[in-house]
Motif scaffolding. Structure first.
Motif, PDB file in Angstrom:
ATOM      1  N   GLN A 107      27.454  17.259  13.346  1.00 41.68           N
ATOM      2  CA  GLN A 107      27.259  16.467  12.120  1.00 41.68           C
ATOM      3  C   GLN A 107      28.467  16.577  11.198  1.00 41.68           C
ATOM      4  N   THR A 108      28.897  15.439  10.679  1.00 42.88           N
ATOM      5  CA  THR A 108      30.014  15.400   9.736  1.00 42.88           C
ATOM      6  C   THR A 108      29.480  15.233   8.315  1.00 42.88           C
ATOM      7  N   MET A 109      30.347  15.495   7.352  1.00 44.08           N
ATOM      8  CA  MET A 109      29.969  15.286   5.966  1.00 44.08           C
ATOM      9  C   MET A 109      29.645  13.819   5.706  1.00 44.08           C
ATOM     10  N   GLU A 110      30.394  12.931   6.338  1.00 41.10           N
ATOM     11  CA  GLU A 110      30.155  11.499   6.146  1.00 41.10           C
ATOM     12  C   GLU A 110      28.769  11.101   6.641  1.00 41.10           C
ATOM     13  N   GLN A 111      28.366  11.653   7.788  1.00 40.79           N
ATOM     14  CA  GLN A 111      27.023  11.366   8.306  1.00 40.79           C
ATOM     15  C   GLN A 111      25.955  11.892   7.350  1.00 40.79           C
ATOM     16  N   TRP A 112      26.171  13.070   6.799  1.00 38.51           N
ATOM     17  CA  TRP A 112      25.206  13.660   5.877  1.00 38.51           C
ATOM     18  C   TRP A 112      25.098  12.833   4.588  1.00 38.51           C
ATOM     19  N   GLN A 113      26.229  12.432   4.063  1.00 39.51           N
ATOM     20  CA  GLN A 113      26.214  11.632   2.843  1.00 39.51           C
ATOM     21  C   GLN A 113      25.530  10.279   3.070  1.00 39.51           C
ATOM     22  N   GLU A 114      25.742   9.686   4.233  1.00 36.50           N
ATOM     23  CA  GLU A 114      25.090   8.412   4.529  1.00 36.50           C
ATOM     24  C   GLU A 114      23.579   8.588   4.653  1.00 36.50           C
ATOM     25  N   THR A 115      23.163   9.687   5.282  1.00 45.64           N
ATOM     26  CA  THR A 115      21.730   9.963   5.378  1.00 45.64           C
ATOM     27  C   THR A 115      21.116  10.117   3.992  1.00 45.64           C
ATOM     28  N   LEU A 116      21.795  10.841   3.109  1.00 44.99           N
ATOM     29  CA  LEU A 116      21.285  11.008   1.745  1.00 44.99           C
ATOM     30  C   LEU A 116      21.193   9.668   1.022  1.00 44.99           C
ATOM     31  N   ALA A 120      21.806  13.763  -9.341  1.00 46.63           N
ATOM     32  CA  ALA A 120      22.347  12.500  -9.838  1.00 46.63           C
ATOM     33  C   ALA A 120      21.315  11.374  -9.778  1.00 46.63           C
ATOM     34  N   HIS A 121      20.349  11.509  -8.879  1.00 39.58           N
ATOM     35  CA  HIS A 121      19.298  10.491  -8.742  1.00 39.58           C
ATOM     36  C   HIS A 121      18.020  10.877  -9.497  1.00 39.58           C
ATOM     37  N   GLY A 122      18.102  11.899 -10.327  1.00 42.23           N
ATOM     38  CA  GLY A 122      16.984  12.254 -11.189  1.00 42.23           C
ATOM     39  C   GLY A 122      15.897  13.076 -10.549  1.00 42.23           C
ATOM     40  N   LEU A 123      16.159  13.626  -9.366  1.00 40.55           N
ATOM     41  CA  LEU A 123      15.169  14.453  -8.685  1.00 40.55           C
ATOM     42  C   LEU A 123      15.402  15.922  -9.019  1.00 40.55           C
ATOM     43  N   LYS A 124      14.362  16.609  -9.432  1.00 38.47           N
ATOM     44  CA  LYS A 124      14.484  18.004  -9.829  1.00 38.47           C
ATOM     45  C   LYS A 124      14.368  18.917  -8.619  1.00 38.47           C
ATOM     46  N   GLN A 125      15.317  19.853  -8.510  1.00 40.90           N
ATOM     47  CA  GLN A 125      15.229  20.857  -7.459  1.00 40.90           C
ATOM     48  C   GLN A 125      14.265  21.949  -7.933  1.00 40.90           C
ATOM     49  N   TYR A 126      13.067  21.969  -7.360  1.00 42.77           N
ATOM     50  CA  TYR A 126      12.078  22.950  -7.812  1.00 42.77           C
ATOM     51  C   TYR A 126      11.978  24.143  -6.863  1.00 42.77           C
ATOM     52  N   GLU A 127      12.676  24.056  -5.726  1.00 45.40           N
ATOM     53  CA  GLU A 127      12.720  25.142  -4.751  1.00 45.40           C
ATOM     54  C   GLU A 127      14.003  24.971  -3.961  1.00 45.40           C
ATOM     55  N   ILE A 128      14.442  25.993  -3.268  1.00 49.36           N
ATOM     56  CA  ILE A 128      15.737  25.966  -2.591  1.00 49.36           C
ATOM     57  C   ILE A 128      15.953  24.691  -1.790  1.00 49.36           C
ATOM     58  N   SER A 129      14.905  24.213  -1.105  1.00 50.75           N
ATOM     59  CA  SER A 129      15.066  23.080  -0.190  1.00 50.75           C
ATOM     60  C   SER A 129      14.265  21.848  -0.591  1.00 50.75           C
ATOM     61  N   ASN A 130      13.705  21.833  -1.804  1.00 50.27           N
ATOM     62  CA  ASN A 130      12.787  20.761  -2.167  1.00 50.27           C
ATOM     63  C   ASN A 130      13.109  20.137  -3.521  1.00 50.27           C
ATOM     64  N   PHE A 131      12.961  18.802  -3.583  1.00 50.93           N
ATOM     65  CA  PHE A 131      13.360  18.010  -4.738  1.00 50.93           C
ATOM     66  C   PHE A 131      12.283  16.972  -5.015  1.00 50.93           C
ATOM     67  N   ALA A 132      11.947  16.775  -6.284  1.00 54.05           N
ATOM     68  CA  ALA A 132      10.842  15.864  -6.585  1.00 54.05           C
ATOM     69  C   ALA A 132      10.978  15.234  -7.959  1.00 54.05           C
ATOM     70  N   ASN A 133      10.344  14.074  -8.095  1.00 51.93           N
ATOM     71  CA  ASN A 133      10.136  13.500  -9.414  1.00 51.93           C
ATOM     72  C   ASN A 133       9.073  14.313 -10.142  1.00 51.93           C
ATOM     73  N   GLU A 134       9.013  14.169 -11.452  1.00 51.97           N
ATOM     74  CA  GLU A 134       8.023  14.879 -12.258  1.00 51.97           C
ATOM     75  C   GLU A 134       6.609  14.600 -11.728  1.00 51.97           C
ATOM     76  N   GLY A 135       5.864  15.683 -11.487  1.00 50.75           N
ATOM     77  CA  GLY A 135       4.489  15.543 -11.042  1.00 50.75           C
ATOM     78  C   GLY A 135       4.295  15.446  -9.544  1.00 50.75           C
ATOM     79  N   TYR A 136       5.389  15.487  -8.766  1.00 55.67           N
ATOM     80  CA  TYR A 136       5.271  15.308  -7.317  1.00 55.67           C
ATOM     81  C   TYR A 136       5.710  16.528  -6.506  1.00 55.67           C
ATOM     82  N   ALA A 137       5.914  17.666  -7.137  1.00 55.92           N
ATOM     83  CA  ALA A 137       6.216  18.878  -6.379  1.00 55.92           C
ATOM     84  C   ALA A 137       5.035  19.214  -5.478  1.00 55.92           C
TER      85      ALA A 137
END
Length: 381
Positions: free
Chosen positions: A168-177, A231-248
């Protein structure tokens, strides 16, 4: 008292190269008998310790692949769950899913049966990487399934992503994101590849045939992940998890809070009444044991006072909120600093954690080497 219930479905139509969970190929398996045994195990366990099931907040169907089941089998399973598990306080009912298996009739069966959260294993939007890791879905499956899920009524949808994959390259990872975030879902999980024993990747790695990104590149991928999610407004609430408010994820938070939960199914793990336990893994043995009227326990371990302290720290520090002074003192009757002041001072000096009046938590620097930080709280380390 248990806060959650985990139910293991060990069947898969395709075995992923990285997966070390208890699973078998779906074909020629006693699936219907297994579902009946699950119902029996739930019934027996709740009858033996009813007080442990008076305030269940979450139920999670994992695997394996729950969506490997037919719509009719899903209906049967959900009927048994709602029959035997007290549902009055359940807020979150999740199911893992594969994008290429989640047909409309299965989506409808899940939704009608009470499931209100989907966790889909997408892993990557790069077809060559999907093939390398043993996934069979396409991007079109992902887009179509998410739209179908929304049409059925699902609002709480999460997808899993992976980085540090072979080649996996950085470019592939960025495209997946970019593709993942374009879906505008309320929750994302992203995990680095860990090569576990008894997996196809482990065999390849042992033979020198698995070419993984460098440690520096994997670190950069994690950094890009955190920055992009923020940058997309998702809060990192755990090492590997990101959510909008109320969706953790409430269910996963049970693990990180070091609270109790029941585990049902072949190879499932649970934590009830101070005892961590695991079930027998072979499906035939599991069914035979349960249908003979016994809980299918393989191993039980009464968690010691020292272990509870350790687990509170290394599980709690996975959360962005960390471990609070209040929750620690409530559970253990003494201040966190009365036990761990020396370790906390050292980690502060190394800028791996921060301490304030609320509690302690990993710094950004600490998140990159979280496992090293966690080990410092283990006895003898």
């Amino acid at each position: 008292m248990a806060r959650g219930v985990y139910i293991h479905i060990p069947f898969c139509h395709q075995i992923c190269n990285y997966c070390d969970f208890n699973k078998v190929f779906f074909k020629n398996q006693p699936v219907d008998e297994y579902i009946e045994a699950l119902g029996r195990e739930m019934e027996m366990t709740v009858a033996q310790m009813p007080e442990a099931f008076t305030n269940i907040e979450t139920i999670f169907l994992g695997g394996g692949t729950p969506t490997a089941l037919s719509a009719e089998q899903i209906e049967k399973l959900l009927g048994l769950i709602t029959k035997h598990i007290p549902m009055s306080s359940v807020k979150e009912f999740s199911s893992e899913a594969n994008p290429d298996e989640l047909t409309i009739d299965k989506l409808q069966a899940l939704y009608n049966g009470g499931v209100n959260r989907l966790s889909m294993g997408v892993q990557s939007f790069d077809q060559s990487l999907l093939e390398k890791i043993g996934r069979t879905h396409s991007n079109e499956h992902v887009y179509e399934t998410i739209q179908n899920a929304k049409n059925v009524g699902f609002e709480n949808i999460s997808i899993d992503l992976m980085y540090g994959l072979p080649g996996q390259t950085m470019e592939q990872w960025q495209e997946t994101l970019e593709r993942a975030l374009a879906l505008k879902l309320p929750h994302y999980s992203a995990y680095s590849l860990i090569v576990e024993p008894k997996t196809i990747f482990y065999i390849q790695y042992a033979k020198g045939k698995l070419h993984l990104p460098t440690e520096d590149l994997e670190t950069d991928m994690y950094s890009v992940l955190m920055d992009t999610m923020e940058a997309h407004g998702l809060k990192q609430y755990e090492i590997s998890n990101f959510a909008n408010e109320g969706y953790a994820s409430t269910h996963n938070k049970i693990y990180w809070d070091n609270d109790e939960y029941a585990g049902f199914g072949a190879g499932a793990h649970g934590y009830l009444e101070g005892i961590r336990y695991s079930n027998v893994a072979p499906i035939k043995k599991y069914i035979e044991t349960v249908m003979a009227g016994e809980r299918p326990l393989l191993h039980e371990h009464e968690v010691t006072a020292d272990e509870k302290l350790e687990e509170q720290m290394f599980l709690g520090l996975r959360k962005s909120a960390g471990v609070t002074h209040e929750e620690f003192e409530t559970k253990f009757g003494q201040p966190m600093l009365s036990i761990y002041k020396e370790i906390i001072d050292q980690l502060q000096e190394e800028q791996l954690i921060e301490l304030d009046s609320e509690g302690i938590r990993l710094t950004r620097k600490g998140r990159f080497i979280g496992n090293e930080v966690f080990q410092r709280f283990l006895v003898g380390e």
